[in-house]
Write an enzyme that holds these catalytic residues in place. Structure first.
Site, mmCIF file in Angstrom:
data_model
loop_
_atom_site.group_PDB
_atom_site.id
_atom_site.type_symbol
_atom_site.label_atom_id
_atom_site.label_comp_id
_atom_site.label_asym_id
_atom_site.label_seq_id
_atom_site.Cartn_x
_atom_site.Cartn_y
_atom_site.Cartn_z
ATOM 1 C CG ASN A 186 -31.583 -51.834 50.437
ATOM 2 O OD1 ASN A 186 -31.780 -50.637 50.584
ATOM 3 N ND2 ASN A 186 -31.417 -52.655 51.461
ATOM 4 C CE LYS B 103 -26.422 -54.842 53.444
ATOM 5 N NZ LYS B 103 -27.699 -55.579 53.426
ATOM 6 C CE LYS C 154 -26.122 -55.973 57.788
ATOM 7 N NZ LYS C 154 -26.184 -57.035 56.762
ATOM 8 C CD1 TRP D 289 -30.870 -57.635 61.614
ATOM 9 C CD2 TRP D 289 -31.049 -59.817 61.173
ATOM 10 N NE1 TRP D 289 -29.607 -58.194 61.680
ATOM 11 C CE2 TRP D 289 -29.684 -59.525 61.409
ATOM 12 C CE3 TRP D 289 -31.411 -61.120 60.858
ATOM 13 C CZ2 TRP D 289 -28.688 -60.490 61.356
ATOM 14 C CZ3 TRP D 289 -30.410 -62.092 60.811
ATOM 15 C CH2 TRP D 289 -29.070 -61.780 61.059
ATOM 16 C CB VAL E 181 -36.806 -50.080 56.554
ATOM 17 C CG1 VAL E 181 -35.952 -48.847 56.285
ATOM 18 C CG2 VAL E 181 -37.949 -49.739 57.503
ATOM 19 N N GLY F 125 -23.243 -58.848 58.097
ATOM 20 C CA GLY F 125 -22.874 -59.963 57.247
ATOM 21 C C GLY F 125 -23.982 -60.332 56.284
#
Length: 318
Positions: free
Chosen positions: A243, A178, A95, A13, A266, A123
């Site tokens: 996730n 989320k 996040k 990211w 992660v 987002g």
């Protein structure tokens, strides 16, 4: 005037955001714990198909001029890195919730670096698509709406549209919850429980997140937007979601430790679940999906027990 932007973190990211900002004409510098990971080709191991121009330096040093800092590291590492940051508006692009304090990223920033003006970015964005220049949108939230608009205009481009918000709580909660719900969605599919079950789980997961947002002082409407429903849909259905990948492995019988070890990055939901559950309990909010995932990750529930815990709850009006 050219903007000088520091990106803290050289994961997928962080590199994707650095590439995006470089394309807007900004002067970008990446801070990394292990800058030697840059390959001779210019690529980074987290984004092997996307070359990182050598005009984007990667080092352990902070440049002399920084107009804006983007912090793109796991939430559990945030407190250790914040003391190193220069004085500049700081956008937190991570996040989750800090397990030891049950704090959101912006709260950690205010606790450790009250001298920094903070904002949060969240987002439905997969790093490899942003790196490739594919169209996307996100939300940038700050305590002052005028500052959120200013930063959104600074970082936006025709292919990466940022919407300003003042609801820092709702935006941060959406990004944290989320990931937990995505683990549950992955478990559902991995265990062959069906698409109907996943759709129900995602919908009810959004409902309990909105309840928690209200209790924490956020706006339920935020959870209907990009930082809520948008990010939730992507993370609960996209094959690139770590996730969701972890949940798939768990649903197929893997142990928590093995599922985590198999990931390339992660899975924040694994560390966020228990912290979110603690926040919900302290505010008297029922979050059955988050609670079930937390217990399942802690190996205190089997898959059949988790399914029974969710499906045998008392019926109620929606």
């Amino acid at each position: 005037m050219k903007k000088h932007i520091l990106v803290v973190g050289a994961g997928a990211w962080g590199c994707a955001l650095a590439l995006h900002l470089h394309r807007t004409g900004a002067d970008v510098h990446i801070w990394a714990r292990s800058p030697e990971q840059r390959l001779a080709s210019g690529a980074m191991p987290h984004l092997p198909d996307t070359p990182l121009p050598f005009s984007i330096p990667v080092s352990r040093t902070i440049p002399s001029r920084v107009d804006t800092t983007l912090v793109v590291i796991p939430v559990q590492q945030l407190a250790s890195v914040l003391p190193l940051l220069p004085i500049a508006p700081t956008i937190l692009c991570c996040k989750g919730v800090e397990r030891s304090t049950q704090s959101f990223p912006l709260e950690i920033l205010h606790r450790i670096r009250p001298d920094l003006a903070g904002a949060v970015l969240s987002g439905p964005n997969f790093a490899h698509e942003i790196a490739a220049g594919l169209p996307a949108a996100a939300v940038l939230a700050a305590p002052e709406l005028s500052e959120a608009h200013r930063l959104a205009e600074q970082l936006s481009s025709p292919v990466f549209r940022l919407y300003a918000s003042q609801d820092c709580v709702g935006v941060q909660l959406g990004g944290a919850a989320k990931n937990v719900i995505a683990i549950a969605a992955g478990i559902t599919i991995g265990a062959n429980l069906g698409e109907n079950a996943r759709a129900a789980l995602v919908t009810r997961g959004l409902a309990e997140t909105a309840r928690l947002a209200t209790a924490l002082g956020g706006l339920p409407a935020t959870l209907s937007g990009l930082a809520g429903m948008g990010d939730l849909l992507l993370t609960c259905t996209g094959a690139s979601s770590r996730n969701y990948q972890m949940g798939l492995a768990l649903g197929r019988g893997a142990q928590t430790e093995d599922a985590l070890a198999a990931l390339a990055g992660v899975a924040e939901g694994a560390t966020t679940a228990s912290a979110l559950l603690g926040l919900a309990h302290s505010h008297g909010v029922s979050v059955p999906i988050i609670e079930t995932v937390s217990q399942f990750l802690a190996n205190t529930l089997t898959l059949s027990q988790a399914q029974e815990a969710l499906l045998n709850r008392p019926l109620k009006a929606e």
